[in-house]
Design a protein around this motif. Structure first.
Motif, mmCIF file in Angstrom:
data_model
loop_
_atom_site.group_PDB
_atom_site.id
_atom_site.type_symbol
_atom_site.label_atom_id
_atom_site.label_comp_id
_atom_site.label_asym_id
_atom_site.label_seq_id
_atom_site.Cartn_x
_atom_site.Cartn_y
_atom_site.Cartn_z
ATOM 1 N N UNK A 57 0.891 -1.228 -0.072
ATOM 2 C CA UNK A 57 0.154 -0.083 -0.053
ATOM 3 C C UNK A 57 0.778 1.193 0.152
ATOM 4 N N UNK A 58 1.950 1.227 0.645
ATOM 5 C CA UNK A 58 3.063 2.482 0.868
ATOM 6 C C UNK A 58 3.339 2.564 -0.556
ATOM 7 N N UNK A 59 3.836 1.303 -1.318
ATOM 8 C CA UNK A 59 4.389 1.548 -2.721
ATOM 9 C C UNK A 59 3.411 2.165 -3.400
ATOM 10 N N UNK A 60 2.029 1.836 -3.447
ATOM 11 C CA UNK A 60 1.016 2.346 -4.331
ATOM 12 C C UNK A 60 0.758 3.698 -4.137
ATOM 13 N N UNK A 61 1.022 4.242 -2.740
ATOM 14 C CA UNK A 61 0.744 5.640 -2.284
ATOM 15 C C UNK A 61 1.908 6.420 -3.077
ATOM 16 N N UNK A 62 3.188 5.996 -2.983
ATOM 17 C CA UNK A 62 4.282 6.672 -3.414
ATOM 18 C C UNK A 62 4.088 6.787 -4.857
ATOM 19 N N UNK A 63 3.887 5.538 -5.477
ATOM 20 C CA UNK A 63 3.667 5.653 -7.129
ATOM 21 C C UNK A 63 2.579 6.602 -7.424
ATOM 22 N N UNK A 64 1.280 6.609 -7.003
ATOM 23 C CA UNK A 64 0.406 7.523 -7.354
ATOM 24 C C UNK A 64 0.824 9.166 -6.925
ATOM 25 N N UNK A 65 1.554 9.131 -5.779
ATOM 26 C CA UNK A 65 2.294 10.824 -5.618
ATOM 27 C C UNK A 65 3.204 11.126 -6.925
ATOM 28 N N UNK A 66 3.960 10.411 -7.504
ATOM 29 C CA UNK A 66 4.689 10.634 -8.590
ATOM 30 C C UNK A 66 3.889 10.570 -9.906
ATOM 31 N N UNK A 67 2.746 10.144 -9.887
ATOM 32 C CA UNK A 67 1.983 10.082 -11.100
ATOM 33 C C UNK A 67 1.366 11.319 -11.634
ATOM 34 N N UNK A 68 1.597 11.713 -12.803
ATOM 35 C CA UNK A 68 0.844 12.790 -13.343
ATOM 36 C C UNK A 68 0.100 12.460 -14.736
ATOM 37 N N UNK A 69 -1.098 11.888 -14.184
ATOM 38 C CA UNK A 69 -1.993 11.603 -15.253
ATOM 39 C C UNK A 69 -3.173 12.486 -15.572
ATOM 40 N N UNK A 70 -3.113 13.810 -15.419
ATOM 41 C CA UNK A 70 -4.068 14.719 -15.405
ATOM 42 C C UNK A 70 -4.731 14.817 -16.516
ATOM 43 N N UNK A 71 -3.993 14.608 -17.797
ATOM 44 C CA UNK A 71 -4.660 14.731 -18.991
ATOM 45 C C UNK A 71 -5.413 13.347 -19.291
ATOM 46 N N UNK A 72 -5.451 12.334 -18.378
ATOM 47 C CA UNK A 72 -6.007 11.225 -18.714
ATOM 48 C C UNK A 72 -7.182 10.654 -18.100
ATOM 49 N N UNK A 89 -10.698 10.636 -17.465
ATOM 50 C CA UNK A 89 -11.742 11.912 -17.575
ATOM 51 C C UNK A 89 -12.534 12.081 -18.886
ATOM 52 N N UNK A 90 -13.496 12.978 -18.579
ATOM 53 C CA UNK A 90 -14.487 13.217 -19.710
ATOM 54 C C UNK A 90 -13.671 13.983 -21.028
ATOM 55 N N UNK A 91 -12.680 14.830 -20.543
ATOM 56 C CA UNK A 91 -11.948 15.534 -21.709
ATOM 57 C C UNK A 91 -11.001 14.516 -22.540
ATOM 58 N N UNK A 92 -10.259 13.356 -21.786
ATOM 59 C CA UNK A 92 -9.624 12.455 -22.301
ATOM 60 C C UNK A 92 -10.302 11.634 -23.550
ATOM 61 N N UNK A 93 -11.563 11.414 -22.892
ATOM 62 C CA UNK A 93 -12.435 10.536 -23.761
ATOM 63 C C UNK A 93 -12.959 11.294 -25.016
ATOM 64 N N UNK A 94 -13.406 12.506 -24.601
ATOM 65 C CA UNK A 94 -13.587 13.146 -25.838
ATOM 66 C C UNK A 94 -12.470 13.260 -26.940
ATOM 67 N N UNK A 95 -11.220 13.600 -26.405
ATOM 68 C CA UNK A 95 -10.221 13.476 -27.431
ATOM 69 C C UNK A 95 -9.984 12.333 -28.237
ATOM 70 N N UNK A 96 -10.131 11.179 -27.453
ATOM 71 C CA UNK A 96 -9.920 9.845 -28.016
ATOM 72 C C UNK A 96 -11.273 9.731 -29.025
ATOM 73 N N UNK A 97 -12.442 9.973 -28.573
ATOM 74 C CA UNK A 97 -13.333 9.634 -29.782
ATOM 75 C C UNK A 97 -13.218 10.571 -30.878
#
Ligand code: ARG
Length: 587
Positions: A57-72, A89-97
């Protein structure tokens, strides 16, 4: 575009590396089964934590802290022992479609960056016999594999390894020469006659030693290149080809005579293969025959199991031909991978073959070998499908009956269509139903062949999918009647509005298509595709039932029209391009 799983795996793996300093950190991203947990789930943290002996769980927390998936994604959650849950995110879905819509040919799915040369050995019926329902599976599963691999961008070489060589031809040739002397001039033989001749020849072979000797001589002269024997043999092969090519065409299977490399093709290569294996010390004489004893293969008594490559009379076998074919595919066709599609009963043969060729090291490149097996087609009584009289069912008869029965369905549903159109729909539905029913079962299982079930308009069937497609298409026609300019609507769309849960659900499923194809290719499972398409049709149904399209507000209508358009394109692509099943505009 890369697929969503690829993008997420890459980003998460990078974050995992950043946290741990480890180089290879598999992120293991999968679509979630339950939308409660988001759309995708990364399961890699647990394995990594176990390896490094730290709290997952600690690993997952640290990984999430490092992740930048804002566009997705929305911000990730951590669940249970260390799952990372991700919601698009709806914005990402919109772009993909929108990107999918902009690429009508590939639906936005990128080809692989390093294409491989992949040989697919499939169909491979036996000459002088009609194709039976067992060959259906090899033929259509193999075809689907080729289509998926080609779509991924690989170079596919189809090989129809027809059984056109061996002792049975001695019998046939001897029989034809004796009983049907006119035949070697211009006389043609029909495939049904050949089957009958073969039965009679076999009877004579068993009863009449003189005939048996003639037959044996005929094999020798055929394999030695005697021109009269070869001429008769060629007639037999040609006639068989005239029988199975129309079946391939009816099934929309992309096999042509140019893909044929029958067993006879390897005649000259058999002796060198045996010599080579003897040289390498991999084969040795045993009871007069020559055998390979692949390591680890034993019989019930625990004795080493022979892979016989030459009989004591000097004759070669199925195994020898497969060794030569494998070598040809490595050395001449330069295959990176070879896929064999046959029923599961040949499992041991291929295990021993693979073992032997790996030991033989015919090329310094690694060649990936796969045996794609399948189960048996059963009748209603649960035993292998047979005619009433107990004969195996001819594939041609089965397909003809499917089309007739589909015609009855069309007649009931739409009696007023022009006869020609009804016939075309019946063909698409009938053949489609047989193929789809086969694909939709996990290939390794046996399945019961049931016309009523496969032709039903409800359930995971071809007619249901074809109807779903026709229904989406009818929205476009209706729009035209109402004076709505669909293309204009779509052209003006710069952001897809997804507000209703049914819209979101459909959109999220649409963007999974590329990942589905990749998943289907991992172990060559066409049923992943049919399941995906069926779910797509169901999600579309739910969307269409709760979200008006043509009657929607002007700010919603283009987005909904886009969902309709992409649903139709995806169903059509899956059915026609990957499964080789026709769609119809009206049903
Ligand atoms: N002709 C064989 C049969 O009908 C199938 C051949 C499969 N391919 C191979 N390379 N052995 O069972």
């Amino acid at each position: 575009m890369r697929t969503i799983v690829e993008i997420l795996e890459q980003q998460i793996a990078a974050a995992m590396s950043a946290v741990t300093g480890e180089e290879h950190c598999p992120a293991i991203v999968k679509p979630t089964a339950d939308p409660k947990f988001g759309d995708y789930q990364a399961n890699g943290a647990m394995g990594l934590a176990k390896r490094l002996k730290i709290n997952p769980r600690r690993v997952a927390e640290q990984v999430v802290a490092k992740l930048d998936l804002r566009d997705i994604c929305e911000s990730p959650d951590i669940a249970g022992p260390g799952f990372i849950n991700l919601r698009l995110s709806p914005g990402f879905l919109s772009d993909r479609l929108l990107e999918t819509r902009a690429d009508p040919i590939r639906l936005g799915i990128e080809a692989v960056s390093t294409p491989q040369t992949i040989v697919v050995d499939f169909s491979s019926p036996n000459v002088a016999k009609q194709m039976h329902v067992g060959h259906l599976r090899s033929t259509i599963i193999g075809d689907c594999i080729c289509r998926m691999l080609e779509f991924e961008g690989h170079r596919v070489i189809r090989q129809n390894h027809i059984g056109d060589w061996g002792t049975q031809f001695g019998m046939l040739i001897a029989y034809l020469r004796e009983e049907n002397p006119g035949l070697d001039e211009a006389g043609r033989v029909e495939i049904q006659d050949l089957e009958q001749f073969y039965r009679s020849a076999k009877t004579r072979f068993d009863e009449d030693p003189t005939f048996a000797e003639t037959a044996r001589q005929a094999v020798v002269s055929l394999q030695g290149g005697d021109s009269l024997s070869l001429a008769i043999w060629k007639k037999i092969v040609d006639e068989s080809r005239r029988h199975y090519q129309p079946i391939y065409d009816a099934l929309s299977v992309q096999l042509t005579p140019a893909d044929e490399r029958g067993e006879s093709f390897y005649n000259e290569l058999l002796a060198p293969v045996v010599a080579d294996l003897l040289d390498q010390g991999l084969a040795r004489p045993s009871d007069g025959a020559i055998c390979v004893f692949p390591e680890g293969f034993v019989n019930k008594e625990g004795d080493p199991l022979p892979f016989i490559i030459q009989k004591s009379d000097g004759g070669f076998l199925y195994a020898t031909t497969d060794l030569a074919a494998n070598r040809y595919r490595r050395e001449t066709l330069r295959a990176d991978a070879i896929v064999y599609v046959t029923d599961a009963r040949q499992k041991l043969h291929f295990e021993m073959l693979f073992h032997t060729v790996r030991a033989a090291r015919w090329t310094d490149r690694e060649v990936d070998l796969a045996h794609v097996t399948f189960g048996t087609v059963l009748g209603a009584d649960g035993t292998p499908l047979k005619t009433r009289s107990g004969d195996s069912i001819k594939l041609k008869d089965l397909l003809d009956e499917a089309v007739v029965r589909a015609g009855e369905v069309v007649e009931r549903k739409n009696p007023d269509l022009p006869a020609e159109q009804k016939a075309a729909i019946a063909r698409a539905v009938g053949i489609g139903a047989v193929k789809y029913a086969d694909y939709s079962n996990n290939r390794t299982s046996d399945y019961v062949f049931d016309f009523d079930k496969m032709l039903a308009m409800e359930g995971n069937t071809a007619p249901y999918m074809q109807y779903a497609y026709a229904r989406v298409q009818s929205i476009g026609r209706k729009a035209a009647d109402e004076g709505i300019d669909v293309d204009g609507d779509l052209a003006g769309l710069s952001r897809v509005h997804l507000a209703e849960p049914e819209e979101l659900d459909l959109a999220k499923h649409l963007v999974r298509y590329g990942d589905t194809i990749k998943a289907a290719l991992v172990d060559y499972h066409p049923n992943y595709l049919t399941t995906y398409l069926h779910e797509l049709a169901q999600k579309f149904s739910r969307f269409y039932a709760s979200c008006p399209v043509l009657a929607a507000d002007i700010d919603q209508r283009p987005s909904r029209l886009l969902l309709c358009d992409l649903t139709a394109r995806t169903i059509k692509h899956g059915l026609t391009h990957l499964l080789g099943i026709e769609v119809v505009e009206q049903m």
